[in-house]
Design a protein around this motif. Structure first.
Motif, mmCIF file in Angstrom:
data_model
loop_
_atom_site.group_PDB
_atom_site.id
_atom_site.type_symbol
_atom_site.label_atom_id
_atom_site.label_comp_id
_atom_site.label_asym_id
_atom_site.label_seq_id
_atom_site.Cartn_x
_atom_site.Cartn_y
_atom_site.Cartn_z
ATOM 1 N N SER A 283 1.068 -1.394 0.626
ATOM 2 C CA SER A 283 -0.311 0.622 0.091
ATOM 3 C C SER A 283 0.881 1.423 0.018
ATOM 4 O O SER A 283 1.542 1.363 1.399
ATOM 5 N N PRO A 284 0.965 2.303 -1.239
ATOM 6 C CA PRO A 284 1.479 3.340 -1.338
ATOM 7 C C PRO A 284 0.934 4.614 -0.170
ATOM 8 O O PRO A 284 -0.171 4.205 0.202
ATOM 9 N N TYR A 285 2.123 5.352 0.680
ATOM 10 C CA TYR A 285 0.970 6.681 1.031
ATOM 11 C C TYR A 285 2.534 7.837 0.525
ATOM 12 O O TYR A 285 3.191 7.705 0.468
ATOM 13 N N ASP A 286 1.896 8.715 1.738
ATOM 14 C CA ASP A 286 2.496 10.076 0.753
ATOM 15 C C ASP A 286 3.346 10.303 2.475
ATOM 16 O O ASP A 286 4.692 11.098 2.766
ATOM 17 N N TYR A 287 2.975 9.849 3.733
ATOM 18 C CA TYR A 287 4.062 9.395 5.002
ATOM 19 C C TYR A 287 3.198 8.444 5.712
ATOM 20 O O TYR A 287 2.583 7.805 5.595
ATOM 21 N N LEU A 288 4.664 8.389 6.452
ATOM 22 C CA LEU A 288 4.621 7.003 7.429
ATOM 23 C C LEU A 288 4.539 7.046 8.502
ATOM 24 O O LEU A 288 6.067 7.574 8.628
ATOM 25 N N ASP A 289 4.711 6.767 9.545
ATOM 26 C CA ASP A 289 5.058 7.054 10.766
ATOM 27 C C ASP A 289 5.529 5.304 11.569
ATOM 28 O O ASP A 289 4.491 4.554 11.548
ATOM 29 N N ILE A 290 6.594 5.982 12.404
ATOM 30 C CA ILE A 290 7.557 4.239 12.707
ATOM 31 C C ILE A 290 7.224 4.884 14.217
ATOM 32 O O ILE A 290 8.094 5.203 14.343
ATOM 33 N N ASP A 291 6.426 3.881 15.170
ATOM 34 C CA ASP A 291 6.436 4.238 16.337
ATOM 35 C C ASP A 291 7.247 3.041 16.994
ATOM 36 O O ASP A 291 6.366 3.025 17.899
ATOM 37 N N PRO A 292 8.098 2.465 17.186
ATOM 38 C CA PRO A 292 7.890 1.114 18.129
ATOM 39 C C PRO A 292 8.382 1.403 19.261
ATOM 40 O O PRO A 292 9.117 2.055 20.216
ATOM 41 N N PHE A 293 8.767 -0.658 19.621
ATOM 42 C CA PHE A 293 8.376 -0.231 20.821
ATOM 43 C C PHE A 293 10.467 -0.318 21.239
ATOM 44 O O PHE A 293 10.981 -1.387 20.215
ATOM 45 N N GLY A 294 11.109 0.483 21.543
ATOM 46 C CA GLY A 294 12.663 0.486 21.467
ATOM 47 C C GLY A 294 12.810 1.456 19.948
ATOM 48 O O GLY A 294 12.407 2.206 19.844
ATOM 49 N N PRO A 295 14.323 0.295 19.507
ATOM 50 C CA PRO A 295 14.810 0.995 18.409
ATOM 51 C C PRO A 295 13.894 0.670 17.013
ATOM 52 O O PRO A 295 13.073 -0.063 16.903
ATOM 53 N N PRO A 296 14.206 1.436 15.578
ATOM 54 C CA PRO A 296 13.272 1.148 15.215
ATOM 55 C C PRO A 296 13.847 0.496 14.335
ATOM 56 O O PRO A 296 12.869 0.802 12.572
ATOM 57 N N THR A 297 14.839 -0.274 13.741
ATOM 58 C CA THR A 297 15.831 -0.567 13.051
ATOM 59 C C THR A 297 15.044 -1.507 12.533
ATOM 60 O O THR A 297 15.880 -1.781 11.232
ATOM 61 N N PRO A 298 14.323 -2.465 12.615
ATOM 62 C CA PRO A 298 13.657 -3.268 12.203
ATOM 63 C C PRO A 298 13.154 -3.077 10.869
ATOM 64 O O PRO A 298 12.353 -4.448 10.240
ATOM 65 N N PHE A 299 12.371 -1.891 11.505
ATOM 66 C CA PHE A 299 11.202 -1.632 10.242
ATOM 67 C C PHE A 299 12.470 -0.575 8.892
ATOM 68 O O PHE A 299 11.209 -0.019 7.835
ATOM 69 N N LEU A 300 13.391 -0.182 9.330
ATOM 70 C CA LEU A 300 13.732 1.237 8.502
ATOM 71 C C LEU A 300 14.145 0.842 6.730
ATOM 72 O O LEU A 300 13.764 1.045 5.650
ATOM 73 N N GLY A 301 14.288 -1.162 6.589
ATOM 74 C CA GLY A 301 14.859 -1.005 5.350
ATOM 75 C C GLY A 301 13.700 -1.577 4.947
ATOM 76 O O GLY A 301 13.436 -0.578 3.440
ATOM 77 N N LEU B 147 12.374 2.421 4.090
ATOM 78 C CA LEU B 147 12.842 3.232 3.284
ATOM 79 C C LEU B 147 12.817 2.515 1.525
ATOM 80 O O LEU B 147 12.458 3.265 0.177
ATOM 81 N N HIS B 148 13.079 1.150 1.406
ATOM 82 C CA HIS B 148 11.930 0.175 0.477
ATOM 83 C C HIS B 148 11.211 0.831 -0.519
ATOM 84 O O HIS B 148 11.046 1.205 -2.019
ATOM 85 N N ALA B 149 10.548 0.754 0.249
ATOM 86 C CA ALA B 149 8.522 0.893 0.025
ATOM 87 C C ALA B 149 8.449 2.739 -0.166
ATOM 88 O O ALA B 149 7.431 2.972 -0.978
ATOM 89 N N ALA B 150 9.260 3.791 0.129
ATOM 90 C CA ALA B 150 9.222 4.718 0.422
ATOM 91 C C ALA B 150 8.672 5.458 -0.996
ATOM 92 O O ALA B 150 9.861 5.440 -2.052
ATOM 93 N N ARG B 151 7.836 6.097 -1.830
ATOM 94 C CA ARG B 151 7.647 7.061 -2.570
ATOM 95 C C ARG B 151 8.677 7.707 -3.177
ATOM 96 O O ARG B 151 8.732 8.164 -1.472
ATOM 97 N N THR B 152 9.238 8.986 -3.785
ATOM 98 C CA THR B 152 9.955 9.761 -3.773
ATOM 99 C C THR B 152 9.067 11.003 -4.080
ATOM 100 O O THR B 152 8.187 10.346 -5.190
ATOM 101 N N PRO B 153 8.870 11.866 -4.232
ATOM 102 C CA PRO B 153 9.038 12.024 -2.624
ATOM 103 C C PRO B 153 8.075 11.691 -1.739
ATOM 104 O O PRO B 153 6.970 11.478 -1.818
ATOM 105 N N SER B 154 8.166 11.757 -0.665
ATOM 106 C CA SER B 154 7.490 10.698 0.764
ATOM 107 C C SER B 154 7.671 11.608 1.737
ATOM 108 O O SER B 154 8.875 11.874 1.715
ATOM 109 N N GLY B 155 7.175 11.585 2.814
ATOM 110 C CA GLY B 155 7.622 11.486 4.753
ATOM 111 C C GLY B 155 7.420 10.232 5.368
ATOM 112 O O GLY B 155 7.209 9.665 5.571
ATOM 113 N N ILE B 156 8.783 10.052 5.830
ATOM 114 C CA ILE B 156 9.327 9.342 7.456
ATOM 115 C C ILE B 156 8.811 10.513 8.485
ATOM 116 O O ILE B 156 10.143 10.750 8.484
#
Ligand SMILES: C[S@@+](CC[C@H](N)C(=O)[O-])C[C@H]1O[C@@H](n2cnc3c(N)ncnc32)[C@H](O)[C@@H]1O
Length: 368
Positions: free
Chosen positions: A123-141, A144-153
């Motif tokens: 599902s494409p989006y213009d802005y994605l919020d990532i608010d995990p317990f602890g580190p965001p690292t498991p979600f970043l790859g 950023l792979h899925a992020a459209r350009t331009p979009s926000g995170i």
């Protein structure tokens, strides 16, 4: 609707939210068998709502990626006027609570019950919020792979202890970076996070331009604009050493104990940050934080503290206002920093910082 846990209504920003009625303490919040809600994070959502209302490419669709009660996405709908709201959470109880909260606030949205990483590929989006317990690292790859350009995170990290140098091995493992526990540890941690996000973006042929980044309470938060392109090996990823005077010197990565890699560029876009203003729904803490960020935008990395200068110079610390005035009278920019209650960001060379300090340090045993 019945939930398998007690619920209560809270008002946060413009939203009325049903949240689990469980004991809470100030700070990071506790993970439990019910959907997570932490009122301490309201300041994070306050600034998100202000940022999204002014985001350079107006977001038509946002995804509240780790949504819990849906507080973030619902506030973006109500306060930033985002028309198309998506929510994802692994927990079925969270999905049910998000649906109830959408209805309670007169909003519609799509609620996905499952792994965010799967949702991102669908599902494409213009802005994605990532608010995990602890580190965001498991979600970043995936993000950023899925992020459209331009979009926000928007990315929250609550693992501030590793990033700020209390647990350097964990920081090295998660962010492949060397932190330093010191008075500027939180700024270093925020810059390590930004540097890591930028490296992941680059691995996907994209740029992550910070528009707003800050440290508050027990978390770091960054808002990046994802664009197409590769960054020339340039001045924005670097390593430092903190010398015996507490001054940060840019160094080669091979230097033993070099701090980094970290983002050395601006922590945000000063024009964007200064275009934000508190709304009727911004909490006093959110408005104070925004004011501090607007004042310190554009100033160079790192800061001095009157505590540390006083220790080194064996003097009493001056009142912060007098120290700031003295630096300005010498012709430099100087502002308080949100990173430290007695911190000052300035473009003055270190000799002038010392001069301004000694000019204003009280001669008696105590300062203010
Ligand atoms: C810290 S809470 C989010 C708080 C929320 N954003 C807010 O503003 O109140 C993290 C949430 O992520 C959810 N979660 C954890 N791993 C997930 C995954 N892989 N995919 C989707 N949701 C996940 C948890 O169920 C939890 O509700």
């Amino acid at each position: 609707m019945d939930f398998p846990f007690p619920v209560t209504e809270v008002v946060e920003g413009r939203a009325r939210l049903l949240v689990p009625d469980v004991p809470r303490r100030k700070g990071p919040g506790t993970k439990g068998p019910w959907p997570f809600y932490n009122p301490t994070m309201a300041v994070n959502r306050d600034l998100s709502a202000l940022a999204l209302a002014r985001w350079p490419v107006k977001p038509a669709r946002v995804l509240d990626g780790l949504a819990a009660t849906g507080a973030w996405g619902i506030r973006m709908g109500l306060e930033a006027g985002v028309p198309d709201l998506g929510f994802a959470d692994l927990s079925p109880d969270a999905a049910a609570l998000i649906r109830a909260n959408l209805e309670r606030n007169g909003l519609r949205g799509e609620v996905f019950h499952g792994d965010l990483r799967k949702r991102l590929s669908e599902s494409p989006y213009d802005y994605l919020d990532i608010d995990p317990f602890g580190p965001p690292t498991p979600f970043l790859g995936h993000a950023l792979h899925a992020a459209r350009t331009p979009s926000g995170i928007g990315i929250t990290a609550t693992d501030t202890a590793p990033l700020a140098g209390t647990y350097p091995t964990a920081c090295q493992r998660r962010y492949v970076a060397h932190p330093l526990r010191c008075e500027q540890g939180h700024e270093i941690g925020l810059r390590i996070l930004l540097g890591y996000v930028e490296r992941v973006a680059q691995a996907h042929g994209k740029l992550a331009k910070p528009l707003l980044a800050f440290s508050a309470e027990h978390f770091f938060r960054i808002h990046v604009l994802v664009l197409d392109g590769l960054r020339e090996a340039g001045p924005e990823a670097g390593y430092y050493l903190r010398d015996r005077e507490g001054v940060f010197q840019r160094v080669d990565p091979r230097v033993h104990d070099a701090i980094g890699p970290l983002w050395t560029g601006p922590l945000g876009d000063s024009g964007f940050i200064r275009s934000l203003s508190p709304s009727d729904w911004t909490s006093p803490a959110g408005a104070r934080l925004l004011d501090a960020l607007q004042h310190e935008a554009d100033l160079p990395p790192f800061f001095v503290t009157t505590d540390e200068l006083a220790r080194r110079l064996r003097a009493s610390p001056p009142r912060l206002g007098r120290f700031l005035d003295a630096l300005r009278a010498l012709g430099f920019r100087a502002e308080r920093t949100h990173f430290h209650p007695r911190g000052v960001k300035t473009d003055a060379p270190h000799e002038d910082v010392l001069r301004a300090f000694l000019e204003t340090a009280p001669s008696g045993p105590t300062g203010g």
